[in-house]
Scaffold this active site. Structure first.
Site, PDB file in Angstrom:
ATOM      1  N   GLN A  13     -18.043 -46.536 -95.403  1.00 25.47           N
ATOM      2  CA  GLN A  13     -17.763 -47.891 -94.905  1.00 25.47           C
ATOM      3  C   GLN A  13     -19.060 -48.670 -94.652  1.00 25.47           C
ATOM      4  OE1 GLN A  13     -16.567 -47.997 -90.771  1.00 25.47           O
ATOM      5  NE2 GLN A  13     -14.893 -49.420 -91.193  1.00 25.47           N
ATOM      6  N   ALA A  60     -22.073 -38.953 -92.769  1.00 27.25           N
ATOM      7  CA  ALA A  60     -21.548 -38.221 -91.613  1.00 27.25           C
ATOM      8  C   ALA A  60     -20.133 -37.773 -91.918  1.00 27.25           C
ATOM      9  CB  ALA A  60     -21.542 -39.130 -90.378  1.00 27.25           C
ATOM     10  N   THR A  62     -16.944 -38.284 -90.280  1.00 27.54           N
ATOM     11  CA  THR A  62     -16.533 -39.236 -89.238  1.00 27.54           C
ATOM     12  C   THR A  62     -15.074 -39.098 -88.819  1.00 27.54           C
ATOM     13  OG1 THR A  62     -15.995 -40.891 -90.911  1.00 27.54           O
ATOM     14  CG2 THR A  62     -18.217 -40.962 -89.994  1.00 27.54           C
ATOM     15  N   THR A 101     -23.248 -42.590 -82.485  1.00 22.14           N
ATOM     16  CA  THR A 101     -21.948 -43.096 -82.050  1.00 22.14           C
ATOM     17  C   THR A 101     -21.806 -43.206 -80.530  1.00 22.14           C
ATOM     18  OG1 THR A 101     -19.604 -42.493 -81.983  1.00 22.14           O
ATOM     19  CG2 THR A 101     -21.141 -40.696 -82.214  1.00 22.14           C
ATOM     20  N   TYR A 128     -16.614 -34.048 -82.650  1.00 23.47           N
ATOM     21  CA  TYR A 128     -17.327 -35.115 -83.371  1.00 23.47           C
ATOM     22  C   TYR A 128     -18.506 -35.623 -82.526  1.00 23.47           C
ATOM     23  CZ  TYR A 128     -18.318 -39.817 -85.152  1.00 23.47           C
ATOM     24  OH  TYR A 128     -18.945 -40.942 -85.610  1.00 23.47           O
TER      25      TYR A 128
HETATM   26  N1  LIG Z   1     -16.823 -46.194 -88.353  1.00 20.54           N
HETATM   27  C1  LIG Z   1     -17.031 -46.239 -87.058  1.00 20.54           C
HETATM   28  O1  LIG Z   1     -16.223 -46.773 -86.294  1.00 20.54           O
HETATM   29  C2  LIG Z   1     -18.274 -45.647 -86.476  1.00 20.54           C
HETATM   30  C3  LIG Z   1     -18.465 -45.735 -85.093  1.00 20.54           C
HETATM   31  C4  LIG Z   1     -19.616 -45.188 -84.541  1.00 20.54           C
HETATM   32  C5  LIG Z   1     -20.559 -44.600 -85.349  1.00 20.54           C
HETATM   33  N2  LIG Z   1     -20.339 -44.509 -86.683  1.00 20.54           N
HETATM   34  C6  LIG Z   1     -21.353 -43.840 -87.486  1.00 20.54           C
HETATM   35  O2  LIG Z   1     -21.731 -44.711 -88.545  1.00 20.54           O
HETATM   36  C7  LIG Z   1     -22.139 -43.935 -89.680  1.00 20.54           C
HETATM   37  C8  LIG Z   1     -21.425 -44.422 -90.908  1.00 20.54           C
HETATM   38  O3  LIG Z   1     -20.035 -44.229 -90.727  1.00 20.54           O
HETATM   39  P1  LIG Z   1     -18.933 -44.838 -91.686  1.00 20.54           P
HETATM   40  O4  LIG Z   1     -17.998 -45.592 -90.839  1.00 20.54           O
HETATM   41  O5  LIG Z   1     -19.569 -45.502 -92.845  1.00 20.54           O
HETATM   42  O6  LIG Z   1     -18.227 -43.485 -92.146  1.00 20.54           O
HETATM   43  P2  LIG Z   1     -17.495 -43.117 -93.504  1.00 20.54           P
HETATM   44  O7  LIG Z   1     -16.832 -44.315 -94.080  1.00 20.54           O
HETATM   45  O8  LIG Z   1     -16.673 -41.909 -93.194  1.00 20.54           O
HETATM   46  O9  LIG Z   1     -18.680 -42.733 -94.479  1.00 20.54           O
HETATM   47  C9  LIG Z   1     -19.400 -41.541 -94.308  1.00 20.54           C
HETATM   48  C10 LIG Z   1     -20.019 -41.199 -95.617  1.00 20.54           C
HETATM   49  O10 LIG Z   1     -20.754 -39.979 -95.448  1.00 20.54           O
HETATM   50  C11 LIG Z   1     -20.614 -39.253 -96.641  1.00 20.54           C
HETATM   51  N3  LIG Z   1     -20.844 -37.820 -96.442  1.00 20.54           N
HETATM   52  C12 LIG Z   1     -20.056 -36.902 -95.846  1.00 20.54           C
HETATM   53  N4  LIG Z   1     -20.624 -35.680 -95.945  1.00 20.54           N
HETATM   54  C13 LIG Z   1     -21.803 -35.863 -96.597  1.00 20.54           C
HETATM   55  C14 LIG Z   1     -22.827 -34.991 -97.026  1.00 20.54           C
HETATM   56  N5  LIG Z   1     -22.770 -33.681 -96.777  1.00 20.54           N
HETATM   57  N6  LIG Z   1     -23.897 -35.506 -97.679  1.00 20.54           N
HETATM   58  C15 LIG Z   1     -23.967 -36.829 -97.947  1.00 20.54           C
HETATM   59  N7  LIG Z   1     -23.010 -37.704 -97.600  1.00 20.54           N
HETATM   60  C16 LIG Z   1     -21.943 -37.217 -96.927  1.00 20.54           C
HETATM   61  C17 LIG Z   1     -19.192 -39.500 -97.100  1.00 20.54           C
HETATM   62  O11 LIG Z   1     -19.143 -39.262 -98.493  1.00 20.54           O
HETATM   63  P3  LIG Z   1     -17.875 -38.510 -99.166  1.00 20.54           P
HETATM   64  O12 LIG Z   1     -16.711 -39.400 -98.882  1.00 20.54           O
HETATM   65  O13 LIG Z   1     -18.272 -38.401-100.571  1.00 20.54           O
HETATM   66  O14 LIG Z   1     -17.776 -37.202 -98.429  1.00 20.54           O
HETATM   67  C18 LIG Z   1     -19.007 -40.967 -96.759  1.00 20.54           C
HETATM   68  O15 LIG Z   1     -19.321 -41.795 -97.858  1.00 20.54           O
HETATM   69  C19 LIG Z   1     -21.861 -42.473 -89.302  1.00 20.54           C
HETATM   70  O16 LIG Z   1     -23.031 -41.879 -88.826  1.00 20.54           O
HETATM   71  C20 LIG Z   1     -20.879 -42.586 -88.161  1.00 20.54           C
HETATM   72  O17 LIG Z   1     -20.943 -41.453 -87.310  1.00 20.54           O
HETATM   73  C21 LIG Z   1     -19.232 -45.032 -87.270  1.00 20.54           C
END
Ligand SMILES: NC(=O)c1ccc[n+]([C@@H]2O[C@H](COP(=O)([O-])OP(=O)(O)OC[C@H]3O[C@@H](n4cnc5c(N)ncnc54)[C@H](OP(=O)(O)O)[C@@H]3O)[C@@H](O)[C@H]2O)c1
Length: 284
Positions: A13, A60, A62, A101, A128
């Site tokens: 995302q 991550a 997530t 987070t 998490y």
């Molecule tokens: N979304 C929220 O509300 C939120 C809130 C607080 C913090 N965050 C933090 O923001 C960051 C980005 O989150 P997001 O919302 O973009 O999450 P997301 O949509 O779940 O994207 C996470 C990405 O990480 C990739 N990933 C998973 N395992 C991996 C690995 N071993 N090596 C490389 N890539 C890997 C996934 O790829 P695949 O799909 O190919 O596995 C996915 O593209 C994270 O650190 C999350 O903890 C998010």
């Protein structure tokens, strides 16, 4: 010349939106999905990162309930994997902006809750949150100058995030129930990305920052605002308590973040209502 930006988790995302914004700005960019850079592989970053790069780690695990069921998988990505990214940056002379987070906080207050500051004690309640906290520590152990950016409740408004889900349910149901006893900091991905780029371009960025749209909101308030902003009657959203919709992983009842340290150095983000309004204006 601005540094090359390397994105991990570029298919996610935040990673997708960040890559699109960097492309729109004409920046030198290397966007790596989990196929191009699997962060659980300790050697994978060595051939990717170059001296002078700024790596933004968006990779991550997530899915909070998946993490609860599969802690080893969560730790492999969120803790060990984050450390691997930091070690690759340290070895190659690159900077790192690592995303964490609000779920590192427990949400328990003796008195009235207030937004968490960067120095407040952590106390994650879920696997998490615990794995992400371990990741923050692994990053700073390997690369003390890395900047850890805690954000929260990120939405694009499309796909399956909370705002997107509320928009879909608005068109499908007469009434919906939304928990009113979880409060956080809803954050529009475009605003988060703008902040990440300010930080990426600042070699003196502090080691720990909170980046969210300002002002606390409950899930219920956010859902009502999505309905109202979509031209629907917010009274169709009914408040319920979390125990009516139990989930495998506990969520903090309160995890709003204070951006005071970010605001002291960078252009502050707008309020969550203004951020949501901008997102809905883009989408509607
Ligand atoms: N979304 C929220 O509300 C939120 C809130 C607080 C913090 N965050 C933090 O923001 C960051 C980005 O989150 P997001 O919302 O973009 O999450 P997301 O949509 O779940 O994207 C996470 C990405 O990480 C990739 N990933 C998973 N395992 C991996 C690995 N071993 N090596 C490389 N890539 C890997 C996934 O790829 P695949 O799909 O190919 O596995 C996915 O593209 C994270 O650190 C999350 O903890 C998010």
């Amino acid at each position: 010349m601005p540094a090359r930006i390397v994105i991990t988790g570029a298919g996610g995302q935040v990673g997708r939106f960040l890559g699109a914004e960097l492309t729109a700005r004409g920046r030198d960019l290397l966007a790596c999905t989990s196929v191009q850079w699997d962060i659980t592989d300790p050697a994978a970053g060595d051939d990717i990162v170059a001296p002078g790069d700024v790596v933004i780690n968006c990779a991550a695990l997530t899915a909070v309930d998946v993490a609860e069921a599969e802690p080893a998988r969560a730790y492999a990505v969120n803790a060990t994997g984050a450390g691997n990214v930091a070690r690759a940056c340290a070895a190659r002379g690159a900077r790192l902006v690592h995303i964490s987070t609000d779920y590192v906080f427990g949400g328990d207050f003796d008195g009235a809750p207030r937004p968490y500051d960067v120095d407040d004690p952590v106390g994650p309640r879920s696997v998490y949150g615990q794995s992400k906290l371990a990741g923050e520590r692994a990053v700073h152990d390997a690369l003390p100058d890395a900047t850890v950016v805690r954000t929260a409740w990120v939405y694009t408004g499309v796909g399956s995030d909370f705002v997107a889900t509320m928009r879909r349910l608005e068109s499908e149901r007469d009434e919906i129930e939304v928990v009113a006893d979880q409060t956080g900091s809803p954050t529009y991905v475009a605003d988060l990305v703008g902040a990440l780029l300010q930080i990426a371009d600042d070699p003196g960025a502090p080691p720990l920052l909170h980046v969210v749209n300002t002002g606390p909101a409950s899930r219920y308030e956010l859902a009502r605002a999505v309905f109202a902003g979509s031209g629907a009657d917010p009274e169709r959203v009914r408040p319920v308590s979390t125990d009516k919709h139990p989930r495998p992983a506990p969520r903090p009842v309160y995890s709003a973040l204070s951006t005071a340290r970010f605001d002291a150095r960078y252009r502050p983000l707008r309020s969550w209502r203004d951020g949501l309004g901008a997102a809905l204006a883009e989408l509607n």
